[in-house]
Design a protein around this motif. Structure first.
Motif, PDB file in Angstrom:
ATOM      1  N   LEU A  27      56.396  15.109 -19.742  1.00 56.38           N
ATOM      2  CA  LEU A  27      57.238  16.027 -20.503  1.00 56.38           C
ATOM      3  C   LEU A  27      58.277  16.622 -19.555  1.00 56.38           C
ATOM      4  O   LEU A  27      57.959  17.455 -18.708  1.00 56.38           O
ATOM      5  CB  LEU A  27      56.387  17.127 -21.151  1.00 56.38           C
ATOM      6  N   THR A  53      60.706   8.112 -39.739  1.00 56.29           N
ATOM      7  CA  THR A  53      60.613   9.524 -39.356  1.00 56.29           C
ATOM      8  C   THR A  53      61.378  10.309 -40.399  1.00 56.29           C
ATOM      9  O   THR A  53      62.491   9.932 -40.773  1.00 56.29           O
ATOM     10  CB  THR A  53      61.143   9.753 -37.934  1.00 56.29           C
ATOM     11  N   HIS A  77      59.323  16.013 -36.587  1.00 55.96           N
ATOM     12  CA  HIS A  77      57.874  16.073 -36.365  1.00 55.96           C
ATOM     13  C   HIS A  77      57.100  15.184 -37.327  1.00 55.96           C
ATOM     14  O   HIS A  77      55.874  15.201 -37.328  1.00 55.96           O
ATOM     15  CB  HIS A  77      57.380  17.522 -36.472  1.00 55.96           C
ATOM     16  N   ILE A 105      50.362  18.820 -32.549  1.00 51.94           N
ATOM     17  CA  ILE A 105      49.951  18.219 -31.281  1.00 51.94           C
ATOM     18  C   ILE A 105      48.642  18.888 -30.869  1.00 51.94           C
ATOM     19  O   ILE A 105      48.552  20.116 -30.826  1.00 51.94           O
ATOM     20  CB  ILE A 105      51.034  18.410 -30.202  1.00 51.94           C
ATOM     21  N   SER A 131      51.099  23.612 -31.839  1.00 46.17           N
ATOM     22  CA  SER A 131      52.308  22.968 -31.356  1.00 46.17           C
ATOM     23  C   SER A 131      52.746  21.902 -32.337  1.00 46.17           C
ATOM     24  O   SER A 131      51.989  21.501 -33.224  1.00 46.17           O
ATOM     25  CB  SER A 131      52.070  22.359 -29.969  1.00 46.17           C
ATOM     26  N   TYR A 133      55.999  18.514 -32.626  1.00 45.91           N
ATOM     27  CA  TYR A 133      57.126  17.808 -32.019  1.00 45.91           C
ATOM     28  C   TYR A 133      58.451  18.381 -32.531  1.00 45.91           C
ATOM     29  O   TYR A 133      58.604  18.679 -33.720  1.00 45.91           O
ATOM     30  CB  TYR A 133      57.077  16.321 -32.380  1.00 45.91           C
ATOM     31  N   GLY A 134      59.413  18.554 -31.615  1.00 48.25           N
ATOM     32  CA  GLY A 134      60.775  18.880 -32.021  1.00 48.25           C
ATOM     33  C   GLY A 134      60.910  20.178 -32.762  1.00 48.25           C
ATOM     34  O   GLY A 134      61.740  20.287 -33.671  1.00 48.25           O
ATOM     35  N   TRP A 141      57.738  19.920 -26.929  1.00 48.77           N
ATOM     36  CA  TRP A 141      57.483  18.488 -27.050  1.00 48.77           C
ATOM     37  C   TRP A 141      58.630  17.833 -27.815  1.00 48.77           C
ATOM     38  O   TRP A 141      59.042  18.301 -28.879  1.00 48.77           O
ATOM     39  CB  TRP A 141      56.154  18.244 -27.760  1.00 48.77           C
ATOM     40  N   GLY A 143      61.150  15.820 -30.063  1.00 52.02           N
ATOM     41  CA  GLY A 143      61.051  15.401 -31.449  1.00 52.02           C
ATOM     42  C   GLY A 143      61.134  13.903 -31.636  1.00 52.02           C
ATOM     43  O   GLY A 143      61.559  13.153 -30.750  1.00 52.02           O
ATOM     44  N   GLY A 144      60.741  13.451 -32.828  1.00 50.95           N
ATOM     45  CA  GLY A 144      60.619  12.029 -33.109  1.00 50.95           C
ATOM     46  C   GLY A 144      61.615  11.472 -34.096  1.00 50.95           C
ATOM     47  O   GLY A 144      61.438  10.346 -34.569  1.00 50.95           O
ATOM     48  N   VAL A 149      59.644   7.524 -28.999  1.00 49.84           N
ATOM     49  CA  VAL A 149      59.115   8.856 -28.740  1.00 49.84           C
ATOM     50  C   VAL A 149      57.798   8.745 -27.977  1.00 49.84           C
ATOM     51  O   VAL A 149      57.051   7.765 -28.138  1.00 49.84           O
ATOM     52  CB  VAL A 149      58.913   9.638 -30.062  1.00 49.84           C
ATOM     53  N   VAL A 151      54.081  10.214 -27.385  1.00 52.28           N
ATOM     54  CA  VAL A 151      53.036  10.953 -28.096  1.00 52.28           C
ATOM     55  C   VAL A 151      51.851  11.151 -27.149  1.00 52.28           C
ATOM     56  O   VAL A 151      51.252  10.174 -26.703  1.00 52.28           O
ATOM     57  CB  VAL A 151      52.587  10.197 -29.354  1.00 52.28           C
TER      58      VAL A 151
END
Length: 404
Positions: A27, A53, A77, A105, A131, A133-134, A141, A143-144, A149, A151
């Protein structure tokens, strides 16, 4: 090394598509990354080639400038993808696996995760439990909404589809497993929906429609969906819901009575959140409206599921209280009626396998319910604009053109 197109928040009302560089199993520092997370090694993670996504209403809150999200934040996310690289410590996920990524997450090691409370993992966000993503204030973390991305905690988190070819045939349904289908289902379950229940769903956006379809799957006798948007209400009616148009009427109880013969339901689900508006022709923003209205129309002893997003920081709030998430809720009414309240992010892993099986068997038709609409990653800014204007669609980004 391959490039990596991604959807990036560019400031209030604006998103862009930029190359953010191919991910690795660390990260790195960047917009929104908590300093305590910078350099975090993720040999327990994988790199995914993103297959689909989705644009989420939660993303729209940030794009509207209603959070403290920094410019440059990579959005997204809701992620489904193919494993193309595995970390040294990954044992069970293999290259070529097609997987759904829970938007929460979760490490799989802490007390919360061991108790299936993966929405409030204690180890992934230095600021507070939980948490994604994005998303703003979620640890940073990446984003996707991107071509590729990273994971983390792959063995614990990822839901592998048992048959890749069959999964691709239903990918517009399966892409909803990362967030909105489990979120809508969690709203219905936590409200206490069961066979024969009468249910009110506040909000006909994608999560509201997912909650309505979930209530049907759980055996509800009548599902009533309320919204201010006629196009979205028409989408709710398309799969058998009753609807109430709150842009024309301000007395929700009366509208429910016209349908059920009484002004109350057994349970209710708030799928609107903190940008709620009041009811009636002259409606304006009133963030506690939905919470107060569902307490009013839910019977004594009933349950309220509240998957709609509420935040602790809203720069665009209508007053100082709203800007810190303090709302004028009639809690005394809920107490007097012995209501049960369930709030917070959805623990996706609690539901996603069962919902996957419902999709693969043909029992669940979630893509139809939410009007899944495929777009390219280059059309993401247009998708955000249309969604913000109230389109009755769930936009699904196909970054590589891999969906037939």
């Amino acid at each position: 090394m391959a490039g990596n197109k991604a959807v990036v928040y560019k400031g209030t009302g604006r998103v862009g598509v930029e190359d953010i560089g191919y991910p690795d199993l660390v990260l790195r520092d960047g917009p929104g990354v908590n300093p305590l997370n910078v350099g975090r090694k993720c040999e327990h993670g994988v790199i995914l080639k993103v297959v689909t996504t989705n644009i989420c209403g939660s993303d729209q809150h940030m794009v509207r400038g209603r959070t403290t999200a920094p410019e440059g934040l990579v959005l997204g996310h809701e992620i489904t993808g193919e494993v193309i690289e595995v970390g040294r410590d990954v044992e069970f996920m293999k290259k070529g696996d097609l997987v759904s990524v829970p938007f929460n997450i979760a490490c799989g090691r802490c007390r919360s995760c061991r108790e299936q409370k993966t929405h409030v993992c204690l180890n992934v966000n230095p600021d507070r439990p939980g948490s994604a993503y994005g998303y703003v204030d979620m640890g940073g973390w990446v984003g996707g909404q991107s071509e590729y991305v990273m994971v983390p905690y792959a063995d614990f988190q990822l839901l592998k589809f048992p048959d890749k070819d069959k999964a691709m045939e239903k990918i517009l349904d399966l892409t909803m497993l990362s967030d909105i289908f489990p979120t809508g289902f969690h709203g219905a379950v936590s409200a206490g929906v069961k066979p024969g229940s009468t249910v009110y769903i506040a909000g006909a956006g994608p999560v509201g429609l997912a909650a309505a379809h979930s209530a049907q799957l759980l055996g509800a006798s009548v599902v009533i969906v309320g919204d201010l948007n006629p196009e979205r209400l028409a989408q709710a009616r398309s799969f058998g819901c009753e609807t109430v148009d709150l842009s024309k009427h301000d007395n929700l109880g009366e509208l429910i009575e016209h349908i059920l013969g009484e002004p109350v339901v057994d349970c209710a689900v708030d799928c609107v959140g903190f940008e709620a508006h009041g009811h009636g022709p002259n409606h304006s923003e009133a963030p506690a409206t939905v919470l107060n209205s569902i307490m009013t129309v839910t019977r004594v002893g009933g349950g309220l599921g509240i998957p709609g997003l509420y935040v602790t920081g809203d720069p665009g709030g209508i007053d100082a209280d709203a800007q810190e998430g303090t709302l004028k809720i009639r809690f005394g009414l809920g107490w007097a009626k012995a209501h049960t309240f369930v709030t917070g992010q959805t623990p996706v892993m609690k539901y996603n396998h069962s919902l996957m099986m419902s999709i693969l068997s043909g029992r669940a038709q979630i893509a139809k319910a939410v009007n899944a609409t495929l777009i390219s990653i280059d059309d993401a800014p247009k998708g955000y604009s249309e969604f913000d204007s109230g389109a009755a669609k769930k936009f699904v980004i196909d970054p590589h053109g891999s969906v037939r």
